[in-house]
Scaffold this active site. Sequence first.
Site, PDB file in Angstrom:
ATOM      1  N   GLN A  62      10.618  -1.655  -4.248  1.00 46.89           N
ATOM      2  CA  GLN A  62      10.538  -3.113  -4.159  1.00 46.89           C
ATOM      3  C   GLN A  62       9.329  -3.545  -3.320  1.00 46.89           C
ATOM      4  O   GLN A  62       9.466  -3.862  -2.147  1.00 46.89           O
ATOM      5  CB  GLN A  62      11.838  -3.632  -3.531  1.00 46.89           C
ATOM      6  CG  GLN A  62      12.041  -5.097  -3.642  1.00 46.89           C
ATOM      7  CD  GLN A  62      12.333  -5.526  -5.058  1.00 46.89           C
ATOM      8  OE1 GLN A  62      13.051  -4.865  -5.789  1.00 46.89           O
ATOM      9  NE2 GLN A  62      11.791  -6.643  -5.448  1.00 46.89           N
ATOM     10  N   PHE A  63       8.150  -3.575  -3.925  1.00 48.88           N
ATOM     11  CA  PHE A  63       6.948  -3.961  -3.182  1.00 48.88           C
ATOM     12  C   PHE A  63       7.006  -5.407  -2.702  1.00 48.88           C
ATOM     13  O   PHE A  63       6.371  -5.781  -1.716  1.00 48.88           O
ATOM     14  CB  PHE A  63       5.674  -3.719  -4.008  1.00 48.88           C
ATOM     15  CG  PHE A  63       5.375  -4.786  -5.018  1.00 48.88           C
ATOM     16  CD1 PHE A  63       4.550  -5.846  -4.692  1.00 48.88           C
ATOM     17  CD2 PHE A  63       5.920  -4.732  -6.283  1.00 48.88           C
ATOM     18  CE1 PHE A  63       4.266  -6.838  -5.625  1.00 48.88           C
ATOM     19  CE2 PHE A  63       5.654  -5.707  -7.215  1.00 48.88           C
ATOM     20  CZ  PHE A  63       4.816  -6.762  -6.887  1.00 48.88           C
ATOM     21  N   THR A  64       7.794  -6.238  -3.373  1.00 49.70           N
ATOM     22  CA  THR A  64       7.832  -7.655  -3.023  1.00 49.70           C
ATOM     23  C   THR A  64       8.422  -7.915  -1.641  1.00 49.70           C
ATOM     24  O   THR A  64       8.270  -9.010  -1.100  1.00 49.70           O
ATOM     25  CB  THR A  64       8.620  -8.467  -4.072  1.00 49.70           C
ATOM     26  OG1 THR A  64       9.955  -7.977  -4.128  1.00 49.70           O
ATOM     27  CG2 THR A  64       7.971  -8.372  -5.434  1.00 49.70           C
TER      28      THR A  64
END
Length: 129
Positions: A62-64
């Site tokens: 989950q880079f966000t």
Amino acid sequence: MTVGDEVVGAIAEPGLLVLLGITATDSSEQVTVMARKLHELRVLREEQSCASTGAPLLVVSQFTLYGDTRKGRRPSWTAAARPEVAEPLVDAVVAQLRARGARVATGRFGAMMAVESVNDGPFTVLVEV
């Protein structure tokens, strides 16, 4: 967790949904610590952990999580690791968890995933190493 119509990862019993973000400054040094922390963190009922109960983990890259919204109206992703750095580190955390005997399901790196979760409690924790 689905990609399109395909279920790519699921756990059918209570466990941990891990949204795993990798920053641009993370390295393999954090992998073992993160896997140990996730496996042994006593956040399940009666202060139990996945290690003590055998509860599964669903790990989603989950880079966000590292979107910076302090300026402007659009997040900046500069703190998030580039995919070529993040993917091997996410895979390494999953491998370390499995080496510890954890039952781990995963998403598909870089895919548009629909993640369904039942938050028991609700209880959400930010774990940083």
